[in-house]
Structure formats: structure tokens, C-alpha cells
Design a protein around this motif. Structure first.
Motif, PDB file in Angstrom:
ATOM      1  N   ALA A 195       0.836  -1.209   0.000  1.00  0.00           N
ATOM      2  CA  ALA A 195       0.000   0.000   0.000  1.00  0.00           C
ATOM      3  C   ALA A 195       0.868   1.255   0.000  1.00  0.00           C
ATOM      4  O   ALA A 195       0.567   2.244  -0.685  1.00  0.00           O
ATOM      5  CB  ALA A 195      -0.932  -0.013   1.200  1.00  0.00           C
ATOM      6  N   GLU A 196       1.961   1.226   0.747  1.00  0.00           N
ATOM      7  CA  GLU A 196       2.862   2.380   0.792  1.00  0.00           C
ATOM      8  C   GLU A 196       3.519   2.607  -0.566  1.00  0.00           C
ATOM      9  O   GLU A 196       3.654   3.742  -1.020  1.00  0.00           O
ATOM     10  CB  GLU A 196       3.926   2.152   1.868  1.00  0.00           C
ATOM     11  CG  GLU A 196       4.855   3.338   2.065  1.00  0.00           C
ATOM     12  CD  GLU A 196       5.840   3.110   3.189  1.00  0.00           C
ATOM     13  OE1 GLU A 196       6.791   3.916   3.317  1.00  0.00           O
ATOM     14  OE2 GLU A 196       5.673   2.116   3.936  1.00  0.00           O
ATOM     15  N   ALA A 241       2.238   1.756  -3.441  1.00  0.00           N
ATOM     16  CA  ALA A 241       1.210   2.135  -4.415  1.00  0.00           C
ATOM     17  C   ALA A 241       0.670   3.546  -4.198  1.00  0.00           C
ATOM     18  O   ALA A 241      -0.042   4.071  -5.059  1.00  0.00           O
ATOM     19  CB  ALA A 241       0.054   1.135  -4.366  1.00  0.00           C
ATOM     20  N   THR A 242       0.979   4.170  -3.051  1.00  0.00           N
ATOM     21  CA  THR A 242       0.425   5.511  -2.765  1.00  0.00           C
ATOM     22  C   THR A 242       1.527   6.508  -2.406  1.00  0.00           C
ATOM     23  O   THR A 242       1.499   7.106  -1.322  1.00  0.00           O
ATOM     24  CB  THR A 242      -0.590   5.420  -1.609  1.00  0.00           C
ATOM     25  OG1 THR A 242       0.072   4.863  -0.457  1.00  0.00           O
ATOM     26  CG2 THR A 242      -1.780   4.566  -1.975  1.00  0.00           C
ATOM     27  N   ALA A 256       0.614  10.099  -1.184  1.00  0.00           N
ATOM     28  CA  ALA A 256       0.113  10.387   0.162  1.00  0.00           C
ATOM     29  C   ALA A 256       1.229  10.676   1.165  1.00  0.00           C
ATOM     30  O   ALA A 256       0.939  10.876   2.354  1.00  0.00           O
ATOM     31  CB  ALA A 256      -0.740   9.218   0.655  1.00  0.00           C
ATOM     32  N   ASP A 257       2.464  10.687   0.716  1.00  0.00           N
ATOM     33  CA  ASP A 257       3.579  10.886   1.653  1.00  0.00           C
ATOM     34  C   ASP A 257       3.494  12.224   2.391  1.00  0.00           C
ATOM     35  O   ASP A 257       3.866  12.316   3.561  1.00  0.00           O
ATOM     36  CB  ASP A 257       4.918  10.807   0.906  1.00  0.00           C
ATOM     37  CG  ASP A 257       5.236   9.386   0.467  1.00  0.00           C
ATOM     38  OD1 ASP A 257       4.639   8.449   1.027  1.00  0.00           O
ATOM     39  OD2 ASP A 257       6.070   9.207  -0.447  1.00  0.00           O
ATOM     40  N   ARG A 293      -3.223   9.749   5.628  1.00  0.00           N
ATOM     41  CA  ARG A 293      -2.289   8.840   4.961  1.00  0.00           C
ATOM     42  C   ARG A 293      -2.509   7.399   5.419  1.00  0.00           C
ATOM     43  O   ARG A 293      -2.595   6.478   4.589  1.00  0.00           O
ATOM     44  CB  ARG A 293      -0.849   9.270   5.263  1.00  0.00           C
ATOM     45  CG  ARG A 293       0.192   8.398   4.536  1.00  0.00           C
ATOM     46  CD  ARG A 293       1.614   8.875   4.811  1.00  0.00           C
ATOM     47  NE  ARG A 293       1.970   8.722   6.224  1.00  0.00           N
ATOM     48  CZ  ARG A 293       2.256   9.724   7.033  1.00  0.00           C
ATOM     49  NH1 ARG A 293       2.226  10.981   6.586  1.00  0.00           N
ATOM     50  NH2 ARG A 293       2.590   9.496   8.307  1.00  0.00           N
ATOM     51  N   VAL A 347      -5.941   6.011   4.036  1.00  0.00           N
ATOM     52  CA  VAL A 347      -5.901   5.639   2.616  1.00  0.00           C
ATOM     53  C   VAL A 347      -5.102   4.361   2.424  1.00  0.00           C
ATOM     54  O   VAL A 347      -5.517   3.450   1.687  1.00  0.00           O
ATOM     55  CB  VAL A 347      -5.309   6.789   1.782  1.00  0.00           C
ATOM     56  CG1 VAL A 347      -4.988   6.315   0.367  1.00  0.00           C
ATOM     57  CG2 VAL A 347      -6.274   7.955   1.734  1.00  0.00           C
ATOM     58  N   ARG A 348      -3.971   4.239   3.079  1.00  0.00           N
ATOM     59  CA  ARG A 348      -3.130   3.059   2.891  1.00  0.00           C
ATOM     60  C   ARG A 348      -3.741   1.808   3.519  1.00  0.00           C
ATOM     61  O   ARG A 348      -3.538   0.697   3.026  1.00  0.00           O
ATOM     62  CB  ARG A 348      -1.731   3.342   3.450  1.00  0.00           C
ATOM     63  CG  ARG A 348      -0.963   4.306   2.546  1.00  0.00           C
ATOM     64  CD  ARG A 348       0.399   4.688   3.066  1.00  0.00           C
ATOM     65  NE  ARG A 348       1.094   5.503   2.046  1.00  0.00           N
ATOM     66  CZ  ARG A 348       2.242   6.131   2.262  1.00  0.00           C
ATOM     67  NH1 ARG A 348       2.841   6.071   3.447  1.00  0.00           N
ATOM     68  NH2 ARG A 348       2.804   6.850   1.294  1.00  0.00           N
ATOM     69  N   VAL A 373      -6.208   0.675   0.888  1.00  0.00           N
ATOM     70  CA  VAL A 373      -5.498   0.042  -0.232  1.00  0.00           C
ATOM     71  C   VAL A 373      -5.019  -1.347   0.160  1.00  0.00           C
ATOM     72  O   VAL A 373      -5.113  -2.301  -0.626  1.00  0.00           O
ATOM     73  CB  VAL A 373      -4.314   0.925  -0.674  1.00  0.00           C
ATOM     74  CG1 VAL A 373      -3.443   0.182  -1.680  1.00  0.00           C
ATOM     75  CG2 VAL A 373      -4.813   2.232  -1.263  1.00  0.00           C
TER      76      VAL A 373
END
Length: 299
Positions: free
Chosen positions: A54-55, A57-58, A61-62, A69, A72-73, A76
Motif C-alpha cells: 500500500a505504501e 502504491a500511494t 500520500a507521503d 495517509r 488511505v493506505r 489500499v
């Protein structure tokens, strides 16, 4: 409805066959157990590394606040695990059949033998059998996936999506599951995948009776592994019904002493010592075009 009930009977008769032949039931579970171990290991790895996935892929969102954050993760990661589980459910039978091609071919041949004999084993290398099985399974999966996408979209239609669509989904899954399981015995009868599809569509109620019953059975956790040998046996019995094979004299005499087996050599000598000029072709008729290449007459 009579043909639909006949399809269900083939399903239960297949389970009854493996119950009477316990050694073959255990033998037929080996591929499903191998596939199950592989899928469980893959899902465990997916769950363990879902956060890292998930991290990755996103990256957008960092710079977000920690609350959004993480939210969302987390979503995902859950979607990734859910998608992995769904993919496992959709492909488990196909992968099991591919792994178990030599196992299920032997099981199917044994069923044919105990029920009166069937076509001889094809004289082709194992690698070619696996290639054909993989190619046909992929084609079936793509067809089923196309229907699945349409049914998924139809699921958003009010009322219809909650009533009609689930029933259609079970029917579609059942039909293509039957196509997969009858592949080996029907392929031995010289039928291409296109011909097999046409043949099963011509006996659609029977095909759906077998397939939908098996689909619902496979929804019970753990039952897939236990019921797979019986499913293969039942599919072979179904194939014998929709595409009969007339055994020549002297065929199907070998066995291990199970029901319907004949022990010992055939007691009568071939009167045609120099070769029988009237010997039938591989489909019980003089050599020529495949008699099953056209739609059968539905009785």
C-alpha cells in the motif's frame, strides 16, 4: 428440469464413486492439497506485506497528514488482500486441474474403466498435454472473466443486481466449471474446446445441474479439496452421458480389481491374425471425420 436433476445426480454419483474407491479419493486430493498449500502461502505473504504494498502504491500520500495517509493506505491494503483472495477463488480450480493433469487423467480413466471402458490414452507427450490443458484453461478463464465483469456491472442495477445477477453468476460459474472438469474425458473423445463448448451448451440443463451444484458446494470452506476427486469422477460420468463411446471387444480389460474390472487376459483370440480389415476407428466407427464434431441431437 429432468436433465437438471440428472446433472445433480452425476455430481452425487461422482462423490459416491470416490467413496467406494477410497484409494482413488486420496490420490485425487493430492493436487488440490498442493494448490491449497501454495495459495495459503501466497496469501500469507500478501497479508504480511500488504502495508508495504500500500505504501509503494500511494507515494502521493507521503505529504498528507498521518491520519489521512494511514486511512488511505489501510483501505489500499485491505483492497489488495481482498483482490488476492478473490483471484485465488477464481483460479484455484484451474490451477488445481493444471497441477493435477496426470492425477486426474488417471482418475478419469479409472472411472471409465469401472463403468464399461472408454477411449484409449492419447499417444502424445506429457508436456503437450499440459500445454493444451493450460491453453484451454486460460481460454475458459478469460470467457468466465468477461461474463464476470458484465455481471459485476449489472450488480449495481437496483433490485435486479441483488436478485437476478447472483443467480446468473452461479450459473455462469457452474457452466465454465463443468467445461473445465469435463475437459479431459471429452478431449480423449477427439473434441476440441469449441466442440466441447457446443456439446455442453446443447445439454445446458444437465450441464447447469452439475455445475451449479458443484459451485455452491465449493463455497463451503475446505470442501473444494475434499470434493475435487468426486467432481472429476462425476464430470467423467457426465461426459460419458453426453458423448458416449462404444468400447471395442477386448478393450478395458485391465484393472486393479475394483467394481466393473475384469482380471486376467481376454479369453478369445483375434480371428484376424493378419489384421482385422473391418476394425473400427478410434470413435467406434470407420476411420474418418470426428462424429462428435457436430451438435448432437438432444433427446
Amino acid at each position: 428440469m429432468r436433465d437438471f436433476g440428472a446433472g445433480l445426480r452425476f455430481l452425487f454419483n461422482g462423490q459416491r464413486w470416490v467413496a467406494r474407491h477410497g484409494r482413488w479419493w486420496g490420490f485425487g486430493m493430492i493436487p488440490a492439497l498442493i494448490a491449497l498449500v501454495g495459495y495459503v502461502a501466497a496469501l500469507v505473504v500478501l497479508v504480511v506485506y500488504a502495508g508495504d504494498l500500500a505504501e509503494w502504491a500511494t507515494p502521493f500520500a507521503d505529504g498528507w497528514s498521518e491520519l489521512w495517509r494511514d486511512a488511505v493506505r489501510t483501505v489500499v491494503a485491505v483492497v489488495a488482500v481482498g483482490a488476492g483472495g478473490l483471484l485465488a477463488m477464481l483460479t484455484f480450480t484451474m490451477v488445481t486441474l493444471l497441477i493435477g493433469e496426470p492425477f486426474y487423467e488417471s482418475l478419469s480413466a479409472k472411472v471409465e474403466d469401472t463403468e464399461g471402458g472408454g477411449p484409449p490414452e492419447p499417444d502424445v507427450p506429457l508436456w503437450r498435454e499440459l500445454w493444451v490443458a493450460a491453453r484451454d484453461s486460460l481460454a475458459v478463464l478469460l470467457r468466465a472473466a468477461a461474463f464476470g465483469i458484465v455481471l459485476f456491472l449489472c450488480g449495481f442495477i437496483p433490485v435486479v443486481g441483488q436478485t437476478v445477477v447472483p443467480v446468473l453468476a452461479v450459473c455462469v460459474s457452474g457452466f465454465y466449471l463443468t467445461v473445465e472438469l469435463t475437459g479431459t474425458p471429452l478431449q480423449k473423445r477427439g473434441l476440441s474446446q469449441k466442440e466441447r463448448l457446443r456439446l455442453l451448451r446443447s445439454r445446458l440443463p444437465m450441464t447447469l445441474g452439475f455445475g451449479t451444484g458443484l459451485t455452491l458446494l465449493f463455497l463451503v470452506p475446505g470442501v473444494t479439496v475434499l470434493a475435487m476427486p468426486g467432481a472429476v469422477a462425476g464430470a467423467t460420468l457426465l461426459a460419458r452421458e453426453v458423448s458416449p463411446y462404444e468400447v471395442e471387444d477386448g478393450e478395458g480389460e485391465d484393472g486393479d480389481g475394483g467394481e466393473g474390472d475384469q482380471q486376467g487376459p481376454y479369453p478369445y483370440q483375434d480371428p484376424y491374425q493378419g489384421g482385422n480389415p473391418y476394425r473400427q476407428g478410434p470413435y467406434g466407427k470407420p476411420p474418418g471425420p470426428n462424429p462428435y464434431a457436430v451438435d448432437p441431437q438432444v433427446g
